[in-house]
Design an enzyme around this catalytic site. Sequence first.
Site, PDB file in Angstrom:
ATOM      1  CB  VAL A 178       4.529 -13.669   1.219  1.00 35.16           C
ATOM      2  CG1 VAL A 178       3.811 -13.594   2.553  1.00 35.16           C
ATOM      3  CG2 VAL A 178       5.087 -12.299   0.807  1.00 35.16           C
ATOM      4  CG  ASN A 211      -0.927  -6.128   5.450  1.00 35.81           C
ATOM      5  OD1 ASN A 211      -1.383  -5.009   5.195  1.00 35.81           O
ATOM      6  ND2 ASN A 211       0.174  -6.294   6.167  1.00 35.81           N
ATOM      7  CB  SER A 236      -1.945   1.429  -2.684  1.00 31.47           C
ATOM      8  OG  SER A 236      -1.657   2.809  -2.828  1.00 31.47           O
ATOM      9  CE1 TYR A 272       2.893  -0.157  -2.150  1.00 28.39           C
ATOM     10  CE2 TYR A 272       1.830   1.836  -2.970  1.00 28.39           C
ATOM     11  CZ  TYR A 272       1.894   0.796  -2.055  1.00 28.39           C
ATOM     12  OH  TYR A 272       0.950   0.706  -1.050  1.00 28.39           O
ATOM     13  CB  ALA A 274       3.267  -1.279 -11.850  1.00 29.53           C
ATOM     14  CE  LYS A 287       0.227  -2.623  -2.490  1.00 31.01           C
ATOM     15  NZ  LYS A 287      -0.092  -3.797  -1.640  1.00 31.01           N
ATOM     16  CB  ALA A 319      -2.698   3.499   8.138  1.00 30.88           C
ATOM     17  CB  ALA A 320       0.620   7.313  10.387  1.00 31.25           C
TER      18      ALA A 320
END
Length: 292
Positions: A68, A94, A146, A159, A161, A163, A191-192
């Site tokens: 992406v 995603n 998140s 991460y 920042a 999100k 989720a795991a």
Amino acid sequence: MAEHHSGRVAVVTGAGNGLGAAFAEALGESHRVVVNNRVHPDRPHSALAVVERIRAAGGTAIAEGSAVDCDGAAKAIVASALDAFGRLDTLVLNAGISGPAIKVGEGDTALAEVMAINFFANVALVEAALPALRQSPAGRIVFVSSTGGLHGVRGRAAYAASKGAVNGWALSLADELRRTAILVNVITPYAATNMTARPDRVPDDRLSPANAATALAALCSPEWTRTGDIWVAGASHVRPARALEGPVAPVGVLREQADALAGFEHGTGFAGGEAAFADFYARVMSEEEPKA
């Protein structure tokens, strides 16, 4: 197998495994799905297995192998949907990475790389997809974010920042598109997955990606009518989330009453994404406890 909604078509990025795969398979019940995941030269294309599972369940899907964050990827991903199916109704953003677990000041947090994949790639995809989505009678865009983007994550500043940027951009886009048929929402799944796995922790089956995917499918439905929301989803439960502001008070009382003012009497705030998850999980567990 649910009936397709007038041949609706969805693109799901980063859908080779984990949450993305669960999202693609859930949408396979109501959409024809473009399953995007970057091709790795040293192993089979993971999107192909997801495509096969969707087809085995009676759905229609194709694999798309763009990374992406590469130049031209956004246009290529959208073009794959239009070339194969002639339309695009749903875009699920995603694809993402967590970056290294490093506290600020202790090393390279890989901020540029994390932002490139988690944020800027999503912006490019939306811009590439909007012309096709405007042709849909019920366009849907769902950003996978998140709670770290709301509350921060210790050791994962890059991460968090990225999100946070996703959340702000998505909610702004929802407002800009409010008078169109395109609805924009954010899902923050618990989720795991491989991203959250730890060698000292046994995954809880309730936190399987499939138990967050049902909420995602609802947000993508043409019957869904809300836009500009953030939804926490996991363990077959959901709750809305948003930034909170507390009561208004004269600035003169700030020094003496700061703790009280910041207590959010009429809302809930969390000191980090871990705390937000712990509270969510505790509430899920309490609901499942036998009633006396």
